[in-house]
Scaffold this active site. Structure first.
Site, PDB file in Angstrom:
ATOM      1  CB  THR A  92      23.332 -17.617  -1.734  1.00 21.50           C
ATOM      2  OG1 THR A  92      23.401 -16.640  -0.700  1.00 21.50           O
ATOM      3  CG2 THR A  92      22.152 -18.519  -1.471  1.00 21.50           C
ATOM      4  CG  ASP A  94      28.521 -13.976   2.655  1.00 22.41           C
ATOM      5  OD1 ASP A  94      28.403 -12.864   2.105  1.00 22.41           O
ATOM      6  OD2 ASP A  94      27.598 -14.524   3.272  1.00 22.41           O
ATOM      7  CB  SER A  95      29.742 -11.468  -2.381  1.00 24.32           C
ATOM      8  OG  SER A  95      28.469 -10.931  -2.107  1.00 24.32           O
ATOM      9  CB  SER A  96      29.240  -9.791   3.212  1.00 22.54           C
ATOM     10  OG  SER A  96      28.004 -10.326   2.889  1.00 22.54           O
ATOM     11  CB  THR A 153      21.558  -1.185  -8.043  1.00 29.02           C
ATOM     12  OG1 THR A 153      21.874  -0.926  -6.680  1.00 29.02           O
ATOM     13  CG2 THR A 153      20.077  -0.924  -8.265  1.00 29.02           C
ATOM     14  CB  THR A 200      20.902  11.003  -7.792  1.00 30.96           C
ATOM     15  OG1 THR A 200      19.637  11.062  -7.113  1.00 30.96           O
ATOM     16  CG2 THR A 200      20.806  10.005  -8.938  1.00 30.96           C
ATOM     17  CD  GLN A 201      20.297  10.268  -0.539  1.00 33.37           C
ATOM     18  OE1 GLN A 201      19.115  10.148  -0.251  1.00 33.37           O
ATOM     19  NE2 GLN A 201      21.159  10.909   0.215  1.00 33.37           N
TER      20      GLN A 201
HETATM   21  N1  ASP Z   1      25.570 -13.167   1.569  1.00 35.91           N
HETATM   22  C1  ASP Z   1      25.482 -13.818   0.280  1.00 35.91           C
HETATM   23  C2  ASP Z   1      26.638 -13.319  -0.571  1.00 35.91           C
HETATM   24  O1  ASP Z   1      26.577 -12.230  -1.052  1.00 35.91           O
HETATM   25  C3  ASP Z   1      24.187 -13.509  -0.369  1.00 35.91           C
HETATM   26  C4  ASP Z   1      23.955 -14.161  -1.708  1.00 35.91           C
HETATM   27  O2  ASP Z   1      24.816 -14.714  -2.337  1.00 35.91           O
HETATM   28  O3  ASP Z   1      22.790 -14.106  -2.175  1.00 35.91           O
HETATM   29  O4  ASP Z   1      27.611 -14.038  -0.754  1.00 35.91           O
END
Ligand code: ASP
Length: 337
Positions: free
Chosen positions: A13, A58-60, A161, A270-271
Site C-alpha cells: 500500500t 500487492d503482498s497478497s 502478526t 495454537t489458534q
Molecule cells: N494488500 C496490501 C498488501 O499487502 C495491503 C497493505 O499493504 O497494507 O500489499
C-alpha cells in the site's frame, strides 16, 4: 558518520495509487516522494540506496520465491550497508518477516520491515512516519535482527502478526514483548535478549510444499487426507487452546499418523493469540502428538509455516526438521517451564 541504508521496495500500500479497481502498486511512483521525505526530515539524512523491485506487488501475491528474492538482495549487500529497510505490503508482512529471520540466520545487521495502511499518495498516510522511524532503527545500533516496525511498535519479525485490517497499529506480537515502543521517539526494551548468535548465512529457500489448516468443530479428517499427498512436505495445524484437537475422531488421528509415516512434518500451534501449545496438558492434545505431530509451542502460525518451508526447502531430512521445529532457531519460540 552517516549510516548507509539499503531500502528494498517490494510493493504494498505504501507506494500504491488509485485505479478503477482500487489501490495498486504504480512502478516508479514512490522513489520521488521518498527521496524528498528523506532530504526534508533530518539535518544529516542517512545515505539511502532505494531499490524498486521488478515487479512491485500487492503482498497478497507473495510466494516463497518473494521471500528468497528479498533475502538474496539483502545478503548480496550485507557488507555494503549498515542497515536494511524492506518496504512491503501489510497483508503478508508477518510471513515475510518470519521467513527472512530463517533465511538469513546470523545476518547481524538491522533489517526493518515496514509499510503503511494508507498510501503515501493519499493525505494522512502513515507511510512517511513508518518509513522515517524504520530508517532510524536501521541506521542505529540497538537491534541487529529482523524486526517489523509499524505504528507505535517495533516487534521481533518472527513473533509478529497482523491484528488490524485498517488501523495504524496494525501489528502485534501477543506472545512476545515489543522490542521497542515509539512515542514518538523510540524506547528500546533492553531486557529482551537477541536471538542466539550464529555465523551469517543465506539459506536458499527451495520450493518446499507446506500448508496450514485451522481446526474448527466438525473438521473432517479428509481435509488432512486430501492435503497430505505429494508434493506436500509440511503441515501446520492451528489447534485449539493448549494444542488440542478432536481426539475422539479416529479418522482425524489416523490421517495425522499416515501423514507423518509418509515423512510429512506435522506441527501443532495454537489458534489463540497468546500462550503456547502445552504437550501433555490435555489428552485431546497428547493424541495428536502420539499420532506423530510435533508441538510448535508459542510460535505464530506465520513463523511455523515459513520455518517449515525454509527448513524443508533446504533439503533437511524430515526427522531432523521435526526436531528443529521444536527448537528456538531465531528467537521465534519460547519453552515455558
Ligand atoms: N494488500 C496490501 C498488501 O499487502 C495491503 C497493505 O499493504 O497494507 O500489499
Amino acid at each position: 558518520m552517516r549510516p548507509r541504508i539499503y531500502v528494498a521496495y517490494t510493493g504494498g500500500t505504501i507506494g500504491m495509487t488509485a485505479t478503477e479497481h482500487g489501490f495498486a502498486p504504480e512502478p516508479g511512483w514512490l522513489r520521488g516522494p521518498i527521496e524528498a521525505l528523506i532530504e526534508a526530515s533530518r539535518d544529516e539524512p542517512p545515505h539511502v540506496e532505494f531499490d524498486e523491485f521488478d515487479p512491485i506487488i500487492d503482498s497478497s501475491n507473495a510466494t516463497p520465491r518473494t521471500w528468497s528474492r528479498i533475502a538474496s538482495a539483502l545478503w548480496d549487500r550485507r557488507d555494503d550497508f549498515d542497515g536494511f529497510v524492506v518496504l512491503h505490503g501489510t497483508d503478508t508482512m508477518a510471513y515475510t518477516a518470519s521467513a527472512l529471520s530463517f533465511l538469513l540466520p546470523g545476518f547481524g545487521k538491522p533489517v526493518v520491515i515496514t509499510g503503511s495502511q494508507v498510501p503515501m499518495s493519499v493525505e494522512g498516510s502513515d507511510g512517511q512516519q513508518n518509513l522515517i522511524r524504520a530508517l532510524g532503527v536501521a541506521g542505529g545500533d540497538a537491534i541487529h535482527e529482523v524486526s517489523l516496525l509499524f505504528g507505535s511498535k517495533l516487534l521481533r519479525g518472527n513473533r509478529a502478526t497482523k491484528v488490524d485490517a485498517a488501523g495504524f497499529d496494525a501489528f502485534d506480537s501477543p506472545s512476545f514483548p515489543p522490542l521497542g515502543r515509539l512515542n514518538p521517539s523510540i524506547r528500546y526494551d533492553t531486557r529482551i535478549a537477541p536471538p542466539a548468535p550464529q555465523g551469517p548465512r543465506l539459506l536458499r529457500c527451495g520450493l518446499a510444499h507446506v500448508a496450514a489448516v485451522r481446526l474448527f468443530p466438525g473438521f473432517e479428517a479428509r481435509v488432512i487426507e486430501s492435503l497430505c499427498r505429494p508434493p506436500l512436505e509440511g503441515l501446520v495445524i492451528e489447534a485449539y487452546g493448549a494444542g488440542n484437537g478432536p481426539s475422539s475422531d479416529a479418522a482425524f488421528l489416523g490421517a495425522i499418523e499416515a501423514a507423518t509415516a509418509a515423512g510429512i512434518v506435522v506441527v501443532v500451534v495454537t489458534q489463540c493469540l497468546r500462550g503456547s501449545v502445552a504437550p501433555g496438558a490435555y489428552a485431546s492434545g497428547s493424541a495428536m502428538i502420539l499420532a506423530g505431530a510435533v508441538p510448535g509451542f508459542d510460535m505464530t502460525s506465520e513463523a511455523a509455516l515459513t520455518k517449515l518451508a525454509v527448513l524443508l526447502g533446504e533439503g533437511i531430512p524430515s526427522s531432523t526438521v521435526a526436531e528443529m521445529m521444536q527448537a528456538d532457531l531465531a528467537g521465534e519460540l519460547t519453552h515455558l517451564g
